[in-house]
Design a protein around this motif. Sequence first.
Motif, PDB file in Angstrom:
ATOM      1  N   ARG A  15       0.864  -1.177   0.000  1.00 19.39           N
ATOM      2  CA  ARG A  15       0.000   0.000   0.000  1.00 19.39           C
ATOM      3  C   ARG A  15       0.903   1.230   0.000  1.00 19.39           C
ATOM      4  N   ALA A  16       1.299   1.680  -1.193  1.00 21.30           N
ATOM      5  CA  ALA A  16       2.311   2.738  -1.310  1.00 21.30           C
ATOM      6  C   ALA A  16       1.741   4.100  -0.937  1.00 21.30           C
ATOM      7  N   LEU A  17       0.497   4.361  -1.323  1.00 14.80           N
ATOM      8  CA  LEU A  17      -0.173   5.589  -0.901  1.00 14.80           C
ATOM      9  C   LEU A  17      -1.423   5.179  -0.144  1.00 14.80           C
ATOM     10  N   ASP A  18      -1.579   5.774   1.042  1.00 18.93           N
ATOM     11  CA  ASP A  18      -2.630   5.303   1.926  1.00 18.93           C
ATOM     12  C   ASP A  18      -3.507   6.486   2.339  1.00 18.93           C
ATOM     13  N   GLY A  19      -4.208   7.052   1.355  1.00 20.36           N
ATOM     14  CA  GLY A  19      -5.064   8.204   1.659  1.00 20.36           C
ATOM     15  C   GLY A  19      -4.250   9.480   1.777  1.00 20.36           C
ATOM     16  N   LEU A  20      -3.501   9.779   0.724  1.00 18.80           N
ATOM     17  CA  LEU A  20      -2.626  10.956   0.751  1.00 18.80           C
ATOM     18  C   LEU A  20      -3.407  12.226   0.406  1.00 18.80           C
ATOM     19  N   ASN A  21      -3.152  13.294   1.163  1.00 16.64           N
ATOM     20  CA  ASN A  21      -3.732  14.609   0.868  1.00 16.64           C
ATOM     21  C   ASN A  21      -2.617  15.613   0.678  1.00 16.64           C
ATOM     22  N   LEU A  22      -2.771  16.442  -0.340  1.00 22.61           N
ATOM     23  CA  LEU A  22      -1.762  17.454  -0.637  1.00 22.61           C
ATOM     24  C   LEU A  22      -2.483  18.683  -1.164  1.00 22.61           C
ATOM     25  N   ASP A  23      -1.954  19.852  -0.838  1.00 17.79           N
ATOM     26  CA  ASP A  23      -2.522  21.070  -1.402  1.00 17.79           C
ATOM     27  C   ASP A  23      -1.386  22.061  -1.613  1.00 17.79           C
ATOM     28  N   GLY A  37      11.080   4.772   0.080  1.00 13.84           N
ATOM     29  CA  GLY A  37       9.905   3.906   0.079  1.00 13.84           C
ATOM     30  C   GLY A  37       8.669   4.530   0.690  1.00 13.84           C
ATOM     31  N   ALA A  38       8.718   5.829   0.990  1.00 15.76           N
ATOM     32  CA  ALA A  38       7.577   6.482   1.645  1.00 15.76           C
ATOM     33  C   ALA A  38       6.404   6.676   0.691  1.00 15.76           C
ATOM     34  N   GLY A  39       6.710   6.757  -0.598  1.00 15.87           N
ATOM     35  CA  GLY A  39       5.650   6.966  -1.585  1.00 15.87           C
ATOM     36  C   GLY A  39       5.792   8.266  -2.356  1.00 15.87           C
ATOM     37  N   LYS A  40       6.975   8.863  -2.294  1.00 17.47           N
ATOM     38  CA  LYS A  40       7.190  10.138  -2.999  1.00 17.47           C
ATOM     39  C   LYS A  40       7.062   9.963  -4.514  1.00 17.47           C
ATOM     40  N   SER A  41       7.813   9.013  -5.043  1.00 15.06           N
ATOM     41  CA  SER A  41       7.752   8.815  -6.496  1.00 15.06           C
ATOM     42  C   SER A  41       6.369   8.355  -6.930  1.00 15.06           C
ATOM     43  N   THR A  42       5.756   7.521  -6.119  1.00 15.81           N
ATOM     44  CA  THR A  42       4.401   7.053  -6.449  1.00 15.81           C
ATOM     45  C   THR A  42       3.450   8.241  -6.576  1.00 15.81           C
ATOM     46  N   THR A  43       3.576   9.200  -5.663  1.00 13.07           N
ATOM     47  CA  THR A  43       2.739  10.394  -5.724  1.00 13.07           C
ATOM     48  C   THR A  43       2.985  11.159  -7.022  1.00 13.07           C
ATOM     49  N   ILE A  44       4.258  11.382  -7.303  1.00 11.18           N
ATOM     50  CA  ILE A  44       4.617  12.192  -8.468  1.00 11.18           C
ATOM     51  C   ILE A  44       4.186  11.525  -9.765  1.00 11.18           C
ATOM     52  N   LEU A  45       4.379  10.210  -9.845  1.00  8.93           N
ATOM     53  CA  LEU A  45       3.968   9.496 -11.060  1.00  8.93           C
ATOM     54  C   LEU A  45       2.453   9.586 -11.250  1.00  8.93           C
ATOM     55  N   SER A  46       1.729   9.605 -10.136  1.00  7.49           N
ATOM     56  CA  SER A  46       0.267   9.720 -10.233  1.00  7.49           C
ATOM     57  C   SER A  46      -0.137  11.099 -10.749  1.00  7.49           C
ATOM     58  N   ILE A 212       6.067  12.963   4.037  1.00  4.57           N
ATOM     59  CA  ILE A 212       5.277  11.759   3.774  1.00  4.57           C
ATOM     60  C   ILE A 212       5.993  10.567   4.380  1.00  4.57           C
ATOM     61  N   VAL A 213       5.235   9.776   5.135  1.00  2.00           N
ATOM     62  CA  VAL A 213       5.777   8.545   5.701  1.00  2.00           C
ATOM     63  C   VAL A 213       4.726   7.463   5.500  1.00  2.00           C
ATOM     64  N   LYS A 214       5.138   6.346   4.936  1.00  2.00           N
ATOM     65  CA  LYS A 214       4.226   5.225   4.686  1.00  2.00           C
ATOM     66  C   LYS A 214       2.945   5.655   3.970  1.00  2.00           C
ATOM     67  N   GLY A 215       3.105   6.490   2.945  1.00  4.78           N
ATOM     68  CA  GLY A 215       1.971   6.820   2.098  1.00  4.78           C
ATOM     69  C   GLY A 215       0.979   7.805   2.655  1.00  4.78           C
ATOM     70  N   LYS A 216       1.345   8.456   3.762  1.00  2.35           N
ATOM     71  CA  LYS A 216       0.444   9.469   4.344  1.00  2.35           C
ATOM     72  C   LYS A 216       1.237  10.736   4.609  1.00  2.35           C
ATOM     73  N   LEU A 217       0.587  11.880   4.466  1.00  2.00           N
ATOM     74  CA  LEU A 217       1.239  13.133   4.807  1.00  2.00           C
ATOM     75  C   LEU A 217       1.182  13.297   6.323  1.00  2.00           C
ATOM     76  N   ARG A 218       2.359  13.329   6.969  1.00  3.11           N
ATOM     77  CA  ARG A 218       2.397  13.367   8.427  1.00  3.11           C
ATOM     78  C   ARG A 218       2.504  14.781   8.956  1.00  3.11           C
ATOM     79  N   LEU A 219       3.046  15.675   8.137  1.00  2.00           N
ATOM     80  CA  LEU A 219       3.392  16.982   8.644  1.00  2.00           C
ATOM     81  C   LEU A 219       3.470  17.908   7.447  1.00  2.00           C
ATOM     82  N   GLU A 220       3.004  19.141   7.628  1.00  2.00           N
ATOM     83  CA  GLU A 220       3.151  20.101   6.552  1.00  2.00           C
ATOM     84  C   GLU A 220       3.289  21.468   7.185  1.00  2.00           C
ATOM     85  N   ASP A 221       4.390  22.150   6.899  1.00  2.00           N
ATOM     86  CA  ASP A 221       4.642  23.423   7.573  1.00  2.00           C
ATOM     87  C   ASP A 221       5.788  24.147   6.876  1.00  2.00           C
TER      88      ASP A 221
END
Lengths: 305, 287
Positions: A15-23, A37-46, A212-221
């Motif tokens: 489960r590379a992305l697990d309900g990722l939110n980005l703005d 392996g956090a899912g950075k490339s998976t996000t970008i490819l999407s 991003i850690v394990k397919g989720k955004l953990r922190l944004e600042d």
Amino acid sequence: MLKVENLVKVYKDVRALDGLNLDVKQGQVYGFLGPNGAGKSTTILSLLGLIFPQEGSISLFGEEVFRDGKYDEGKLVKAKARIGYMPEHATLWDFLTPVQTLDIIADAFKIPKAEKEKRIGELLDLVGLKEVRNRKVGKFSKGMRQRLLLAQALINDPELLILDEPMTGLDPKGIAEFKDIIREQKKAGKTVFFSSHILAHVEEVCDTVGVIVKGKLRLEDSIENIKREFLRKAGYTIIIETNRPVDFSGVEWSVTPLGENKYRVLAEGDVREEIHDFVANQGAKILTMQVKEPSLEEIFLKMVK
Amino acid sequence: MLWGFQLEFRQSLRTKKLWVILGIMVLLYIPVFYIIKSIGGSEITVEGAMAFLIQFVTGMAGFFIGILALLMGATAINSEIEKGTLRVAMSKPLKRVGYIGGKFLAHSVVLFLALLLSTVVGTLGVVWLGAPLTAVLVRDVLLLNMLLLLAMVQLVALGYIISTLVKSSSSALGLALVLAFVLFLIMPNVVGYLTFKASMNNPNMGHDEYIELQKEYTTKYLFYVPTSQVGVITGDVSNTDGDLANVTYNGMPYAIKKNPANLGILIGLTLVYLGIGFYRFLRMDLR
Ligand SMILES: Nc1ncnc2c1ncn2[C@@H]1O[C@H](COP(=O)(O)OP(=O)(O)OP(=O)(O)O)[C@@H](O)[C@H]1O
Ligand SMILES: [Mg+2]
């Protein structure tokens, strides 16, 4: 500008992305940070329609290009015309020269001939490949390939730059030049979204950082707040040297003597001022003070827990 | 579509596979023509030379360019994913179907050029043997090229399916070689043996009946070997009992008209393979 909601991507058993939110807002330079392996490339490819997530939605420039497993290809193509993308671990066509490569990439955007030639010259200058512009890419070093990848991402003067680990393979000079290019883009009002697993790479250039850690955004600042948060989580290590011995008994920090008049202080937060006052109260003086930052890997490990 | 075509065309013309395979094939042509000339080229009739040319090109080009087509297709997509060039290309404002369509067109053109080379060299050979360069010869050679192209396109499309299924391009290359071996060597021989066995049931079967049985078996049991289907059609270009001095030449149009089922199989299966290959490409993760 770039909005991702609840994105889920499952590769066979991962489960590379697990309900990722980005703005990401217009004009931001956004650092997308995460361990391997956090899912950075998976996000970008999407974002570019290169892989198919299973759930969620993606909007680019206010248009929804993806929802629930399906891309709207018409909208996606329109959005891609305004995007520059630099993939991770990619090579370009070995049998072409930088000039030929940029020429064929420019053709994909239907850039008129005169403008194309001018732009190719400028870009090769910008990324420092002018001297080798007629050499086959197959004979390039890793850093040179990386520079050409950046140049091809800029060919259409994109409003949104999406870069996947753009600084790997660059020497310190290359990194500095790269950061300059990003600053130029920001000045021109462009939006930049780039991934890295190295904190130093996003420092100085990013105004916002998402972790991003394990397919989720953990922190944004902001980068400052993130660093503070990182340090708070991982704990501060401060090493001081004083002009004469200090008695640290009764303090709430853990202090280990390291040698003559040298101490290591471990604390929960930033206690530099408190240490200063404590030492001064005993009539001693601090000669040197060093704050050791935890490595990003240490912090990531804590965040995952 | 044009963009993908341009890129792939330039890329294909630069691959070593192409030139090595074509080089071996053309080199093999030379001794064959020399041998024919030395064992009595003077007795060969024009019809005999033409019949020979068509059979020979079908066999040689079908085998060599067939392998080439399968290999080209089998590494078309996965190798580009490995290198990362596909991600660069598809991040540009292009539709996936346009890109794969352009690639397919480029592969078809390259294969057509390869076939043309093969037939031109073959035709030069029969002219050298003494056959006049007639309009019928040129027409039939071109028709043969079109038929073979259809077979090659089918093999490329089969290759695309492999390319979307097998991630590693070197494994795909290996698989394609095994498949070529099975398609071009093993299965035709197995079916040949089955034909022979079936003919044993009828001890007073004549030559013509045997040929008919062979066609029937090839159509039924080798429908997935496009070069064999072309072989069935070109088999009717001339009637011969093996003696090049005693040949009736029917021509390609006659042969094609006589075997609509085989032409149908060629076209139909090509469309099926292309459909599967394209469909998979449109929905696959490019990483
Ligand atoms: N094709 C694939 N098949 C199966 N799993 C995959 C595939 N690609 C990626 N993964 C898994 O998906 C997860 C996320 O991978 P991704 O490449 O997005 O990470 P990343 O954050 O870019 O890491 P890195 O810093 O190493 O580039 C990883 O656990 C990886 O093993
Ligand atoms: Mg990555």
